[in-house]
Design a protein around this motif. Structure first.
Motif, short mmCIF file in Angstrom:
data_model
loop_
_atom_site.label_atom_id
_atom_site.label_comp_id
_atom_site.label_asym_id
_atom_site.label_seq_id
_atom_site.Cartn_x
_atom_site.Cartn_y
_atom_site.Cartn_z
N VAL A 16 9.21 16.22 2.86
CA VAL A 16 8.08 16.49 1.97
C VAL A 16 8.17 15.65 0.70
O VAL A 16 7.16 15.11 0.21
CB VAL A 16 8.02 17.99 1.63
CG1 VAL A 16 6.95 18.28 0.60
CG2 VAL A 16 7.77 18.81 2.89
N ALA A 17 9.39 15.52 0.16
CA ALA A 17 9.58 14.72 -1.05
C ALA A 17 9.21 13.25 -0.81
O ALA A 17 8.59 12.60 -1.66
CB ALA A 17 11.02 14.83 -1.54
N TYR A 18 9.58 12.71 0.37
CA TYR A 18 9.24 11.32 0.65
C TYR A 18 7.73 11.14 0.80
O TYR A 18 7.17 10.13 0.34
CB TYR A 18 9.95 10.84 1.91
CG TYR A 18 9.54 9.44 2.31
CD1 TYR A 18 10.00 8.34 1.60
CD2 TYR A 18 8.66 9.23 3.37
CE1 TYR A 18 9.62 7.05 1.95
CE2 TYR A 18 8.27 7.95 3.73
CZ TYR A 18 8.75 6.86 3.02
OH TYR A 18 8.35 5.59 3.35
N ILE A 19 7.08 12.09 1.46
CA ILE A 19 5.63 11.98 1.63
C ILE A 19 4.93 12.00 0.28
O ILE A 19 4.04 11.18 0.01
CB ILE A 19 5.12 13.11 2.53
CG1 ILE A 19 5.66 12.93 3.96
CG2 ILE A 19 3.59 13.14 2.56
CD1 ILE A 19 5.33 14.07 4.89
N LEU A 20 5.34 12.91 -0.59
CA LEU A 20 4.75 12.97 -1.93
C LEU A 20 5.05 11.70 -2.71
O LEU A 20 4.18 11.16 -3.42
CB LEU A 20 5.26 14.19 -2.67
CG LEU A 20 4.86 15.55 -2.10
CD1 LEU A 20 5.50 16.68 -2.89
CD2 LEU A 20 3.34 15.71 -2.10
N PHE A 21 6.28 11.21 -2.59
CA PHE A 21 6.65 9.97 -3.29
C PHE A 21 5.84 8.79 -2.78
O PHE A 21 5.41 7.93 -3.56
CB PHE A 21 8.15 9.72 -3.11
CG PHE A 21 8.60 8.40 -3.64
CD1 PHE A 21 8.64 8.13 -5.00
CD2 PHE A 21 9.00 7.39 -2.76
CE1 PHE A 21 9.06 6.90 -5.47
CE2 PHE A 21 9.41 6.16 -3.23
CZ PHE A 21 9.44 5.91 -4.59
N TYR A 22 5.62 8.73 -1.47
CA TYR A 22 4.86 7.62 -0.89
C TYR A 22 3.43 7.60 -1.41
O TYR A 22 2.92 6.55 -1.82
CB TYR A 22 4.89 7.72 0.63
CG TYR A 22 4.16 6.60 1.32
CD1 TYR A 22 4.81 5.41 1.63
CD2 TYR A 22 2.81 6.72 1.67
CE1 TYR A 22 4.14 4.37 2.27
CE2 TYR A 22 2.14 5.69 2.31
CZ TYR A 22 2.81 4.52 2.59
OH TYR A 22 2.14 3.48 3.21
N TYR A 23 2.77 8.75 -1.38
CA TYR A 23 1.37 8.79 -1.80
C TYR A 23 1.19 8.66 -3.30
O TYR A 23 0.09 8.33 -3.76
CB TYR A 23 0.72 10.07 -1.29
CG TYR A 23 0.33 10.01 0.16
CD1 TYR A 23 -0.80 9.32 0.57
CD2 TYR A 23 1.11 10.60 1.14
CE1 TYR A 23 -1.15 9.23 1.90
CE2 TYR A 23 0.78 10.54 2.48
CZ TYR A 23 -0.36 9.84 2.85
OH TYR A 23 -0.70 9.75 4.19
N ASN A 24 2.23 8.92 -4.06
CA ASN A 24 2.13 8.74 -5.51
C ASN A 24 2.56 7.36 -5.96
O ASN A 24 2.09 6.88 -7.00
CB ASN A 24 2.98 9.80 -6.23
CG ASN A 24 2.30 11.15 -6.29
OD1 ASN A 24 1.48 11.42 -7.15
ND2 ASN A 24 2.63 12.01 -5.34
N TYR A 25 3.45 6.73 -5.21
CA TYR A 25 3.95 5.42 -5.62
C TYR A 25 3.19 4.28 -4.98
O TYR A 25 2.96 3.24 -5.62
CB TYR A 25 5.44 5.32 -5.27
CG TYR A 25 6.09 4.04 -5.74
CD1 TYR A 25 6.35 3.84 -7.09
CD2 TYR A 25 6.44 3.03 -4.84
CE1 TYR A 25 6.94 2.66 -7.53
CE2 TYR A 25 7.02 1.86 -5.26
CZ TYR A 25 7.27 1.68 -6.61
OH TYR A 25 7.85 0.51 -7.04
N VAL A 26 2.79 4.42 -3.72
CA VAL A 26 2.05 3.36 -3.02
C VAL A 26 0.57 3.66 -3.12
O VAL A 26 0.08 4.65 -2.57
CB VAL A 26 2.49 3.28 -1.55
CG1 VAL A 26 1.73 2.17 -0.83
CG2 VAL A 26 4.00 3.03 -1.45
N PRO A 27 -0.19 2.84 -3.82
CA PRO A 27 -1.64 3.10 -3.97
C PRO A 27 -2.39 2.73 -2.70
O PRO A 27 -1.84 2.18 -1.74
CB PRO A 27 -2.04 2.22 -5.15
CG PRO A 27 -1.07 1.08 -5.09
CD PRO A 27 0.22 1.65 -4.58
N GLN A 28 -3.68 3.01 -2.73
CA GLN A 28 -4.53 2.61 -1.61
C GLN A 28 -4.61 1.08 -1.55
O GLN A 28 -4.80 0.43 -2.57
CB GLN A 28 -5.94 3.19 -1.78
CG GLN A 28 -5.98 4.71 -1.79
CD GLN A 28 -7.39 5.23 -1.96
OE1 GLN A 28 -8.36 4.50 -1.77
NE2 GLN A 28 -7.51 6.50 -2.29
N ILE A 29 -4.47 0.58 -0.35
CA ILE A 29 -4.49 -0.87 -0.22
C ILE A 29 -5.92 -1.42 -0.32
O ILE A 29 -6.12 -2.58 -0.69
CB ILE A 29 -3.85 -1.31 1.11
CG1 ILE A 29 -3.61 -2.81 1.10
CG2 ILE A 29 -4.70 -0.87 2.29
CD1 ILE A 29 -2.78 -3.30 2.27
#
Length: 385
Positions: free
Chosen positions: A39-52
């Protein structure tokens, strides 16, 4: 039976049960922490990697100023310190007016959140009004760019031949006499850190007069990832395994540290409590009393039978004498009649000599009882005589 019972006893012993419990707790805790790591990685991914890719449709306003313009909202889709490529997608007809227009300019401005779009005006539109871009404060403009655009040129012969061969498609509605223009407006555009530096609105002006004809127009933002964002986006499975493992190990380590701190804090009061001194149960402890020392006090001790009581009289050492008396005390009968009675009783029993009374021994106790019986019988004889 011992061969069967012994393995069962080993399996059901207390150390084995404790091992089972610790294993179950470890597996359960590790599973929960693994789920939290995912869950932490999923949240980190969507907060750190923006929409392309971010796309907004702009609706042009005609007749309100010298050029058609349009404003669209970006909300919070863009992030700071990220490179973007901006492009415009124009769907325009291949009409004689657009072909005759030739080159025209496209002006694109990114406005901050402090800009407030004008409300709907009740006055009729007029082409004599100044362009909207001239009425915007420079402090509200974060980024601006201008690029030219033109329809693709085709000669009359090529255009006529293409129409003739594509006539069935035009009749069936599978093809139209229009063209889609992709105009790059900016490359590697980035924004500084801070909420006020993130664009909130897009302003587009087609600086070609009111003659330009447009079906629709869209603005497209393409994120150019680099570094960690590029790795997380282009190698998602590998990044997932690496980061989830790192989060999981970190959670286990911090959980162990927290458990050790909790154990140390919970057992700290018990360590501070003073423990009573351990005493050997085989050693008898004398009770401390305030009674005075009676070693130098004359005392009387009872005896068995009809013997005279014994008296303890300590000898006082002469302070002026330089000699030390080793035997300081003696035990004497209270009266001289005790010696006479003992001698008389010894003569009656036929004992020629005086013997030790055996004071303080079991022999003395038995002898005392025998003497008491003999004495009582002697008294009866004397009374009879």
């Amino acid at each position: 039976m011992d061969l069967i019972n012994k393995p069962i006893q080993v399996v059901t012993s207390k150390p084995a049960r404790q091992t089972y419990l610790n294993t179950i707790l470890f597996v359960t805790t590790s599973t929960i922490l693994l789920g939290l790591a995912v869950v932490a990685y999923i949240l980190f991914y969507y907060n750190y990697v923006p929409q392309i890719g971010i796309e907004r449709t702009i609706h042009l306003q005609y007749g309100d100023g010298p050029h058609p313009y349009g404003i669209a909202s970006l909300d919070s889709s863009l992030v700071h310190e990220q490179d973007y490529d901006l492009s415009l997608i124009l769907h325009v007809p291949r009409s004689p007016s657009n072909i005759a227009l030739g080159n025209f300019m496209l002006s694109l401005s990114l406005l901050s959140s402090s800009y407030k779009p004008a409300s709907q005006s009740t006055t009729p539109p007029s082409t004599l009004l100044p362009p909207l871009s001239s009425s915007i404060l420079p402090s509200d403009i974060i980024f601006t760019t201008r690029r030219p655009a033109i329809l693709t040129y085709t000669s009359r012969l090529i255009s006529l031949s293409d129409r003739i061969f594509s006539l069935p498609l035009y009749i069936l509605g599978l093809r139209r006499e229009s063209e889609v223009l992709h105009i790059p407006m900016a490359e590697h555009a980035s924004f500084k850190r801070g909420r006020s530096n993130i664009p909130a609105y897009i302003l587009l002006e087609i600086q070609s007069g009111q003659e330009v004809q447009v079906y629709d127009i869209r603005v497209h933002f393409t994120a150019r990832f680099s570094g960690l964002r590029w790795m997380m986006y282009n190698h998602r499975i590998l990044s997932f395994l690496i980061f989830v493992s790192a989060f999981w190990i970190a959670e286990i380590i911090w959980s162990a540290v927290g458990w050790l701190l909790f154990r140390s804090l919970s057992t700290k009061p018990a360590l501070l409590t003073p423990k009573p001194e351990e005493q050997d149960p085989s050693v008898k402890q004398e009770d401390e009393t305030d009674d005075p020392d009676l070693s130098d006090t004359p005392r009387t001790f009872p005896t068995y039978g009809r013997q005279a009581p014994l008296r303890y009289e300590p000898r006082v050492k002469d302070e002026d004498s330089e000699e030390y008396i080793l035997d300081e005390t003696t035990i004497q009968p209270l009266a001289a009649e005790a010696d006479d009675e003992s001698e008389d009783f010894g003569g009656r029993s036929g004992l020629g000599t005086r013997t030790d009374s055996g004071l303080g021994t079991s022999f003395d106790e038995g002898r005392g009882r025998g003497l008491a019986r003999k004495r009582s019988s002697g008294v009866k004889r004397s009374s009879a005589d």
